[in-house]
Design an enzyme around this catalytic site. Structure first.
Site, PDB file in Angstrom:
ATOM      1  N   ASP A  14     -73.734  13.486  92.745  1.00  0.00           N
ATOM      2  CA  ASP A  14     -74.099  13.650  91.328  1.00  0.00           C
ATOM      3  C   ASP A  14     -72.830  13.348  90.538  1.00  0.00           C
ATOM      4  O   ASP A  14     -71.874  14.129  90.555  1.00  0.00           O
ATOM      5  CB  ASP A  14     -74.567  15.102  91.090  1.00  0.00           C
ATOM      6  CG  ASP A  14     -74.765  15.417  89.603  1.00  0.00           C
ATOM      7  OD1 ASP A  14     -74.660  14.500  88.777  1.00  0.00           O
ATOM      8  OD2 ASP A  14     -75.049  16.597  89.294  1.00  0.00           O
ATOM      9  N   LYS A  75     -68.324   9.097  81.817  1.00  0.00           N
ATOM     10  CA  LYS A  75     -69.718   8.672  82.004  1.00  0.00           C
ATOM     11  C   LYS A  75     -70.333   8.168  80.691  1.00  0.00           C
ATOM     12  O   LYS A  75     -71.169   7.268  80.701  1.00  0.00           O
ATOM     13  CB  LYS A  75     -70.520   9.847  82.547  1.00  0.00           C
ATOM     14  CG  LYS A  75     -71.947   9.512  82.935  1.00  0.00           C
ATOM     15  CD  LYS A  75     -72.546  10.679  83.676  1.00  0.00           C
ATOM     16  CE  LYS A  75     -74.019  10.540  83.920  1.00  0.00           C
ATOM     17  NZ  LYS A  75     -74.549  11.674  84.676  1.00  0.00           N
ATOM     18  N   GLU A 152     -81.528  11.206  87.934  1.00  0.00           N
ATOM     19  CA  GLU A 152     -81.210  12.642  88.092  1.00  0.00           C
ATOM     20  C   GLU A 152     -82.466  13.510  88.144  1.00  0.00           C
ATOM     21  O   GLU A 152     -82.579  14.377  89.026  1.00  0.00           O
ATOM     22  CB  GLU A 152     -80.270  13.101  86.973  1.00  0.00           C
ATOM     23  CG  GLU A 152     -78.863  12.537  87.151  1.00  0.00           C
ATOM     24  CD  GLU A 152     -78.027  12.567  85.883  1.00  0.00           C
ATOM     25  OE1 GLU A 152     -78.460  13.196  84.896  1.00  0.00           O
ATOM     26  OE2 GLU A 152     -76.945  11.960  85.873  1.00  0.00           O
ATOM     27  N   ASP A 180     -83.335  19.588  81.560  1.00  0.00           N
ATOM     28  CA  ASP A 180     -81.933  19.497  81.979  1.00  0.00           C
ATOM     29  C   ASP A 180     -81.019  19.712  80.769  1.00  0.00           C
ATOM     30  O   ASP A 180     -80.943  18.860  79.886  1.00  0.00           O
ATOM     31  CB  ASP A 180     -81.705  18.104  82.601  1.00  0.00           C
ATOM     32  CG  ASP A 180     -80.265  17.891  83.058  1.00  0.00           C
ATOM     33  OD1 ASP A 180     -79.385  18.708  82.727  1.00  0.00           O
ATOM     34  OD2 ASP A 180     -80.014  16.886  83.746  1.00  0.00           O
TER      35      ASP A 180
END
Ligand code: AMP
Length: 612
Positions: A14, A75, A152, A180
Site C-alpha cells: 500500500d 503521491k 485500494e 476510506d
C-alpha cells in the site's frame, strides 16, 4: 528463491500519501511485515546533513528543521511532470516513490530471508492512466516487477471477501461500500464481486477532507479557550501552535475510545514573563458536535457514489472502513444509521489495503488463503442501563462498551449518569450479546460501587472495559468527580453464547412477560440486571427517542424549581427561567446536550435552594 509455500513470494504494497505498508501471505494468512515496529512507514524521504538518505520516521522527524531536504506526500504528484528538490538534485515523483518502495522491498527480504522480485501495488480508484503508469515505473525503479496495479477499495474488499474472490460461482454477486478516510483525503467506492471478478462500479471523494480537518477544529477550540482565559493566542506562536496541534491530534485518538480526555502541555507560552500551562478537558459529545458538519459532507459523497452506481443503500451487502480517521465512532454510527448496516472495522483500517494487496498477490500466485479475521471479539460486551425499552421503563437496555468485531486486546470506556438524586450506589451488570434487551443476552457478572457523592441525578460514572486476547474482561466503574472506583474480572469472557444459553434467556424473558400480564412487576420477579431500592443502574448518555428518564427528570426538576421561583433573588430567578427554557425547549427540539447541561445547572440550583 523466496517462498512462503514452496513458491516465490509476491508482496503486497500500500503506497500511501502519508504512510505505506508491506504485507505477505504466510500459512494462508496475510500478514503485515513490521520490522520490529507497527509496520507503518511514513511516506517521507529526506537527506540528512551529511547527505545520507533517510526514509520514513527519520525523514519525517527532520521535516520541520530541514524542509529543503525532506519530501512528503509525493503521491499527490504522481503522473505529473513536477520535480522535487532534495538537497542540490531534482527528482521525479517516480524516483521518490521508488525510494519508499525499495525500503519496503528490503524490509520484506529481511523478514523472508530471500530476495523479493514481484509485487502488487495499490492505487486510489480515481488514479488516471498517467498516475498508474508512474506507479508502475516507480516499482520498476525499485527493482520490482509490478504484477498488478490494484485499486485500494478493491484491496480492502478482498480482505473481507477473499473466499468469494477465488471464483466460487455458487456465491451470488456482492456489493461492498468502501468508506476510506485518512488524514487529508476521503473517498468512497462501490465495489462489486461477481463470480470472482471484482470491479469498482463508482468512486467519489473529496481530496481535502480527513482527520487533519478534525485536528484543525480541535486546535481552534482549544486555542480560543486559552485566548479567553489567558489572553494569548497559541495559533500565533509557531512552536506553541505545533505543540497544541500534536496534543489535540493525540487527544482526538483517545476520544475514539473514551468519553473524555485532558489536553495538557506544560510551559506552552508565557505572558509578562510568567509561564503558562495548557490544560483543557475535551468531551466526546462536544467534539462530535464540532466535526458533524464534515461527516455530513462525507455522507453526501456516499449518496453520490450510490447514485453513480445506480444503487440504493439496501443493495449494499457490506460496508468496509479504511483509513485511520474511520476509527471515529461518529463516522461508524452515522454510516450505520443511514444504511442500516453495521460497518466492518475488524481489520485495522490502516493496514487493510496492504493486507488486501497481499491477498491479491497470493491469489495471483495460486496460494491458499484463509480468512484474515482473527483476534476479534465475536460478541459485544456492555452494561445494562435504566431506560425505555419497548415503551417500558426499566434497567434492561443493553449499552455496548466494546462492540462486536473489535480487535483484541481492546480497551474502551463510556460515560453514564446516575438516575436518581443523591444516589449513593450504582449496580453495574455486565453482559455479552447483541440484543437490545439485556435479558436476552448472557450475564457475565455484576458489581456495586457504594459511597457515591450525594449529588443530584446526573453524577458521571465512567465504565471502562479491558478485554485481553485470552478472553479476560476487566470491567471498572469510576465516579468521575472523585475517582472512587470498583471493578470485577471475568475470566473466559469470550466463551461463546451457545444456543442453549440463548434458549434459556428467551425462556426467562417469556416467564417475566407472563408474570407481568398476571400483574407481577418484572423487578419484583427478581429479573437479572434489575435495579432495586436505592440501587439503580446507570443511565446512558445517549437517550433513544420517546419520553426518556431524562425527559421525566427534567420535568420533575422544572416543577420543583418553579415552586421555588418566588423565593429567589431576581438575578437567580432570571437565570432559572432561562435554564428552564433551555432544558424544556432543548429536550423537545432534540438538542439533548444543551438540555442536559441546562438540567444539570437547574439541579445544582435546586440542591442549594432546597438545602437553604
Ligand atoms: P491514514 O492517512 O489512513 O494513516 O489516517 C491518518 C488519520 O487518521 C489522521 O488524521 C489520524 O489522526 C487519524 N487517526 C488515527 N488513529 C485514530 C483514532 N484512533 N481515532 C481517530 N482518528 C485517528
Amino acid at each position: 528463491m523466496s517462498s512462503t509455500n514452496g513458491r516465490e513470494a509476491i508482496i503486497g504494497i500500500d503506497l500511501g500519501t502519508t504512510n505505506s505498508e508491506v504485507a505477505v501471505v504466510e500459512d494462508c494468512q496475510p500478514r503485515i511485515i513490521t520490522d520490529g515496529g507497527d509496520g507503518i512507514l511514513p511516506s517521507a524521504v529526506g537527506l540528512d546533513m551529511d547527505g545520507r538518505l533517510l526514509v520514513g520516521e527519520p525523514a519525517l522527524n527532520q521535516m520541520l528543521a530541514a524542509p529543503e531536504r525532506t519530501v512528503r506526500s509525493i503521491k499527490r504528484r504522481m503522473g505529473t511532470a513536477d520535480k522535487v528538490r532534495l538537497g542540490d538534485v531534482e527528482y521525479t515523483p517516480q524516483e521518490i516513490s521508488a525510494v519508499i518502495l525499495r525500503h519496503l522491498k528490503e524490509r520484506a527480504e529481511r523478514y523472508l530471508g530471500a530476495p523479493v522480485r514481484k509485487a502488487v501495488i495499490t492505487v486510489p480508484a480515481y488514479f488516471n492512466d498517467a498516475q498508474r503508469q508512474a506507479t508502475r515505473e516507480a516499482g520498476e525503479l525499485a527493482g520490482l516487477e509490478v504484477v498488478r496495479i490494484l485499486h485500494e477499495p478493491t484491496a480492502a474488499s478482498l480482505v473481507y471477501e477473499a473466499e468469494r474472490c477465488r471464483g466460487e460461482a455458487a456465491i451470488g454477486p456482492r456489493k461492498i461500500l468502501v468508506y476510506d478516510m485518512g488524514g487529508g483525503t476521503f473517498d468512497v467506492s462501490i465495489v462489486e464481486i461477481h463470480s470472482g471478478v471484482i470491479e469498482v462500479r463508482a468512486s467519489h471523494g473529496d481530496t481535502h477532507l480527513g482527520g487533519d480537518d478534525f485536528d484543525a477544529l480541535l486546535l481552534d477550540h482549544v486555542a480560543e479557550r486559552f485566548l479567553k482565559e489567558r489572553g494569548v493566542d497559541l495559533r500565533s506562536i509557531p512552536r506553541a501552535r505545533a505543540r497544541t496541534l500534536r496534543a489535540v491530534e493525540r487527544a482526538k485518538r483517545v476520544l475514539s475510545s473514551h468519553p473524555f480526555v485532558t489536553v495538557e502541555e506544560e510551559f506552552i507560552a508565557e505572558r509578562d514573563g510568567v509561564p503558562l500551562h495548557l490544560s483543557v478537558e475535551l468531551r466526546r459529545d462536544d467534539y462530535e458536535a464540532m466535526i458533524r458538519p464534515l461527516i455530513e459532507r462525507s455522507m453526501g459523497s456516499v449518496q453520490t457514489a450510490l447514485h453513480d452506481a445506480k444503487l440504493l443503500t439496501r443493495d449494499i451487502d457490506r460496508i468496509v472502513l479504511v483509513g485511520g480517521a474511520t476509527r471515529t465512532p461518529l463516522i461508524q454510527r452515522e454510516l450505520a444509521a443511514r444504511t442500516g448496516i453495521e460497518p466492518h472495522h475488524e481489520v485495522d483500517p490502516d493496514l487493510c489495503v496492504a493486507l488486501g494487496a497481499a491477498a491479491e498477490a497470493a491469489l495471483i500466485a495460486g496460494e491458499d488463503l484463509h480468512s484474515v479475521l482473527v483476534d476479534i471479539t465475536p460478541h459485544s460486551m456492555g452494561v445494562g442501563c435504566l431506560d425505555e425499552l419497548d415503551e417500558e421503563l426499566g434497567p434492561y437496555l443493553f449499552s455496548p462498551v466494546i462492540p462486536k468485531g473489535s480487535t483484541l486486546p481492546a480497551a474502551r470506556s463510556e460515560v453514564y449518569y446516575t438516575a436518581s438524586d443523591y444516589q449513593k450506589v450504582v449496580e453495574v451488570c455486565v453482559y455479552q450479546g447483541e440484543e437490545r434487551d439485556v435479558r436476552r443476552n448472557t450475564k457475565l457478572g455484576t458489581f456495586r460501587v457504594e459511597g457515591l457523592t450525594p449529588v443530584p441525578a446526573g453524577n458521571e460514572i465512567v465504565i471502562q472495559f479491558q478485554l485481553t486476547l485470552d478472553g479476560t474482561l476487566t470491567a471498572k466503574a469510576t465516579e468521575k468527580a472523585t475517582g472512587l472506583s470498583r471493578q470485577i474480572v471475568v475470566d473466559d469472557a469470550l466463551h461463546s453464547f451457545t444456543d442453549e444459553d440463548r434458549a434459556r434467556a428467551r425462556e426467562r424473558l417469556d416467564r417475566l412477560h407472563r408474570l407481568e400480564v398476571d400483574g407481577g412487576s418484572p423487578a419484583a420477579a427478581g429479573a437479572e440486571g434489575g435495579a432495586t431500592g436505592e440501587v439503580a443502574s446507570a443511565e446512558p448518555a445517549a437517550q433513544p427517542a420517546g419520553k426518556s428518564p431524562q425527559d421525566q427528570a427534567i420535568e420533575d426538576t422544572v416543577r420543583r424549581i418553579r415552586a421555588l421561583l418566588d423565593r429567589m433573588v431576581p438575578e437567580d430567578r432570571e437565570e432559572a427561567v432561562e435554564l428552564i427554557d433551555r432544558a424544556t425547549s432543548g429536550a423537545a427540539a432534540g438538542r439533548l446536550e444543551d438540555a442536559r447541561a441546562a438540567h444539570r445547572e437547574l439541579q445544582e440550583m435546586l440542591f442549594f435552594l432546597e438545602e437553604a
